[in-house]
Motif scaffolding. Structure first.
Motif, PDB file in Angstrom:
ATOM      1  N   SER A  25       0.837  -1.189   0.000  1.00 35.37           N
ATOM      2  CA  SER A  25       0.000   0.000   0.000  1.00 35.37           C
ATOM      3  C   SER A  25       0.878   1.247   0.000  1.00 35.37           C
ATOM      4  N   VAL A  26       0.826   1.994  -1.082  1.00 32.56           N
ATOM      5  CA  VAL A  26       1.606   3.227  -1.188  1.00 32.56           C
ATOM      6  C   VAL A  26       1.065   4.275  -0.217  1.00 32.56           C
ATOM      7  N   GLU A  27      -0.277   4.351  -0.107  1.00 33.34           N
ATOM      8  CA  GLU A  27      -0.898   5.352   0.768  1.00 33.34           C
ATOM      9  C   GLU A  27      -0.518   5.119   2.227  1.00 33.34           C
ATOM     10  N   GLU A  28      -0.594   3.861   2.644  1.00 32.10           N
ATOM     11  CA  GLU A  28      -0.296   3.542   4.045  1.00 32.10           C
ATOM     12  C   GLU A  28       1.196   3.337   4.272  1.00 32.10           C
ATOM     13  N   LYS A  29       1.970   3.395   3.206  1.00 31.72           N
ATOM     14  CA  LYS A  29       3.420   3.227   3.275  1.00 31.72           C
ATOM     15  C   LYS A  29       3.793   1.928   3.969  1.00 31.72           C
ATOM     16  N   ARG A  30       3.119   0.853   3.588  1.00 30.38           N
ATOM     17  CA  ARG A  30       3.478  -0.416   4.203  1.00 30.38           C
ATOM     18  C   ARG A  30       3.353  -1.600   3.254  1.00 30.38           C
ATOM     19  N   HIS A  70       8.945   2.079   3.313  1.00 30.49           N
ATOM     20  CA  HIS A  70       7.702   1.430   3.713  1.00 30.49           C
ATOM     21  C   HIS A  70       7.948   0.435   4.843  1.00 30.49           C
TER      22      HIS A  70
END
Ligand SMILES: [Zn+2]
Length: 201
Positions: A25-30, A70
């Motif tokens: 997940s790019v948005e959640e950086k994970r 991430h």
């Protein structure tokens, strides 16, 4: 080769363990890696090493080394095996110590960082509490100290030094021949010798 296979290789997983599913997940950086094993897999009984069927499983999550910027997490259902001779036992997983929130690689990173900077600084750097980090440090320090052999120590030097800008004192016991630290403890009075004596035995 699909990403799941690549991550299985990168993590050094051996069958029956495999990376089943990867979520990025790019948005959640994970990055989340879901590790699993095929139905019907057998695992070695921790007591006798015999391959045994899975009794039940418990879900666990471990923080792993960051994947660039991430945060990475491993998820797996950890099996308990049922050995006909030794009963039900949880099996160890190859990527983490039992009871740890982190993978072995993440713990290695922590141990490398705390050698160079204060634990609280490392905690802020990796985004974990220092309490969790201290637990890791305590484990490895204790493990390393149980391997220390003082049988050949012949000359011990003792000195006190101040910590925290001179308000607190610690006393250091050093092997004068091997030039290595044997024991360190808070304080600078006779009690420090009692503690060293107890540790020595
Ligand atoms: Zn067994």
């Amino acid at each position: 080769m699909v990403p799941e296979e690549l991550f299985s290789l990168a993590l050094g997983l051996v069958p029956p363990w495999l990376v089943e599913h990867v979520t990025f997940s790019v948005e959640e950086k994970r990055l989340d890696l879901n590790i699993n094993f095929p139905k019907g897999s057998r695992f070695a009984c921790p007591v006798c090493g015999e391959g045994c069927p899975v009794h039940d499983t418990r879900d666990h999550t471990w923080r792993h080394m960051d994947f660039f910027q991430h945060e990475a997490y491993l998820h797996a259902r950890v099996p308990r095996v049922k050995c006909p001779e030794h009963g039900v036992h949880q099996i160890p997983v190859p990527w983490a110590r039992e009871g740890s929130h982190f993978t072995l690689l993440f713990e290695a990173l922590i141990m490398t960082l705390v050698r160079e900077m204060p634990v609280l600084t490392v905690a802020r750097l990796v985004g974990e509490t220092d309490t969790l980090l201290w637990r890791v440090i305590d484990h490895y320090v204790h493990e390393a100290r149980t391997r220390v052999d003082m049988a050949h120590v012949h000359a011990v030097g003792v000195d006190e030094t101040s910590s925290r800008r001179g308000h607190d004192f610690i006393t250091l016991f050093v092997d004068l021949n091997a030039r290595r630290l044997l024991f360190a403890t808070p304080g600078k009075d006779a009690k420090t010798f009692e503690k060293f004596s107890a540790d020595l035995q």
